[in-house]
Design an enzyme around this catalytic site. Sequence first.
Site, PDB file in Angstrom:
ATOM      1  N   GLU A   1      -5.676 -18.541  28.907  1.00  0.00           N
ATOM      2  CA  GLU A   1      -6.381 -17.312  28.498  1.00  0.00           C
ATOM      3  C   GLU A   1      -7.530 -17.663  27.546  1.00  0.00           C
ATOM      4  OE1 GLU A   1      -2.871 -13.942  28.712  1.00  0.00           O
ATOM      5  OE2 GLU A   1      -2.993 -15.188  26.943  1.00  0.00           O
TER       6      GLU A   1
ATOM      7  N   LYS B   1      -0.343  -2.094  19.511  1.00  0.00           N
ATOM      8  CA  LYS B   1      -0.864  -3.443  19.264  1.00  0.00           C
ATOM      9  C   LYS B   1      -1.810  -3.520  18.063  1.00  0.00           C
ATOM     10  CE  LYS B   1       1.208  -4.902  23.017  1.00  0.00           C
ATOM     11  NZ  LYS B   1       0.565  -5.383  24.195  1.00  0.00           N
TER      12      LYS B   1
ATOM     13  N   ALA C   1      -3.350  -8.177  24.693  1.00  0.00           N
ATOM     14  CA  ALA C   1      -3.107  -8.852  23.409  1.00  0.00           C
ATOM     15  C   ALA C   1      -1.797  -8.345  22.829  1.00  0.00           C
ATOM     16  CB  ALA C   1      -4.247  -8.577  22.438  1.00  0.00           C
ATOM     17  N   ASP C   2      -1.254  -9.112  21.903  1.00  0.00           N
ATOM     18  CA  ASP C   2       0.005  -8.719  21.261  1.00  0.00           C
ATOM     19  C   ASP C   2      -0.232  -8.060  19.911  1.00  0.00           C
ATOM     20  OD1 ASP C   2       1.739  -9.857  23.316  1.00  0.00           O
ATOM     21  OD2 ASP C   2       0.784 -11.721  22.706  1.00  0.00           O
TER      22      ASP C   2
ATOM     23  N   GLY D   1      -0.251 -14.419  23.672  1.00  0.00           N
ATOM     24  CA  GLY D   1       0.627 -15.492  24.131  1.00  0.00           C
ATOM     25  C   GLY D   1       2.087 -15.148  24.268  1.00  0.00           C
TER      26      GLY D   1
ATOM     27  N   SER E   1       1.275  -7.253  31.208  1.00  0.00           N
ATOM     28  CA  SER E   1       1.420  -5.978  31.925  1.00  0.00           C
ATOM     29  C   SER E   1       0.166  -5.096  31.832  1.00  0.00           C
ATOM     30  CB  SER E   1       2.635  -5.224  31.385  1.00  0.00           C
ATOM     31  OG  SER E   1       2.507  -5.025  29.995  1.00  0.00           O
TER      32      SER E   1
HETATM   33  C1  5RP Z   1       0.067 -13.338  27.686  1.00  0.00           C
HETATM   34  C2  5RP Z   1      -0.669 -12.447  26.763  1.00  0.00           C
HETATM   35  C3  5RP Z   1      -0.661 -11.001  27.078  1.00  0.00           C
HETATM   36  O1  5RP Z   1      -1.949 -10.560  27.297  1.00  0.00           O
HETATM   37  C4  5RP Z   1      -0.040 -10.284  25.910  1.00  0.00           C
HETATM   38  O2  5RP Z   1       1.268 -10.805  25.717  1.00  0.00           O
HETATM   39  C5  5RP Z   1       0.037  -8.773  26.139  1.00  0.00           C
HETATM   40  O3  5RP Z   1       0.910  -8.483  27.180  1.00  0.00           O
HETATM   41  P1  5RP Z   1       1.251  -6.979  27.581  1.00  0.00           P
HETATM   42  O4  5RP Z   1      -0.004  -6.346  28.051  1.00  0.00           O
HETATM   43  O5  5RP Z   1       2.304  -7.119  28.662  1.00  0.00           O
HETATM   44  O6  5RP Z   1       1.811  -6.313  26.350  1.00  0.00           O
HETATM   45  O7  5RP Z   1      -1.290 -12.855  25.803  1.00  0.00           O
HETATM   46  O8  5RP Z   1       0.030 -14.674  27.262  1.00  0.00           O
END
Ligand code: 5RP
Length: 242
Positions: free
Chosen positions: A111, A129, A91-92, A103, A35
Amino acid sequence: MKLEKERIEEEKKKAALEAVKHVKDGFVVGLGSGSTAAYAIKEIGKRIRQEEIRVLGIPTSYQAFLLAVQCGIPITTLEEHPKVDLTIDGADQIDRELNLIKGMGGALAREKIVAFASEKLIIVADESKKVEILGENNHPVPIEVLPFAAAILMHKIREYGGKPTLREGSGKVGPVITDNGNVIIDVDFGLIQSPAELENELKRFPGVVETGLFVGMADIVYIGKRSGVEELTRNRKVEKKN
Ligand code: 5RP
């Protein structure tokens, strides 16, 4: 008062807009998934329309591909452009050294490949994050594996000390199937004191396609905040006000 969700979306967008300032005329850009990266893709599309800059995009997932097409970003491939100028991705979890867990959107393999091909990797995220140590709050490391190897890998990962869960799909029964036709095992390793060591160990397991640990790959991280955007680089930190 703004809803929490709305505020987080604003933070993500601020970070993404800051990153897109790095995109220059003639660039080949890796288009991240999730997102937050979606805000960057939309902004690149806007700059192509408004400033008439020439940009080619390399999507890291089917989601990014569809959005890029909608936004009018011409698509290219790593075959045509093995050298990518810049990738903007989400990123998470992000630690102090800018090591990442990625991921949760299931796109980690592409990615990482696109990031590997890139001169620069910029990560965009909201404040939630940032962590001291990857794996905090039992955040799992997603691992993309060949379906044939999933059962034995779950077993070996348990022996290694991780707590694996095969990722289930929604809107479909059974496991999530990635854009590469593989499955994902989410593994809780607890606090990850040495992400590089864990990454090296996991890559030795046959059947592991890629892990969501991105060690030493990110060059810049933009964190959207209420007050503006925080820039983190591997050696320094700069605050930018809006
Ligand atoms: C997808 C990812 C995304 O970049 C990660 O999950 C972050 O997503 P978001 O911006 O929706 O929090 O690694 O594989």
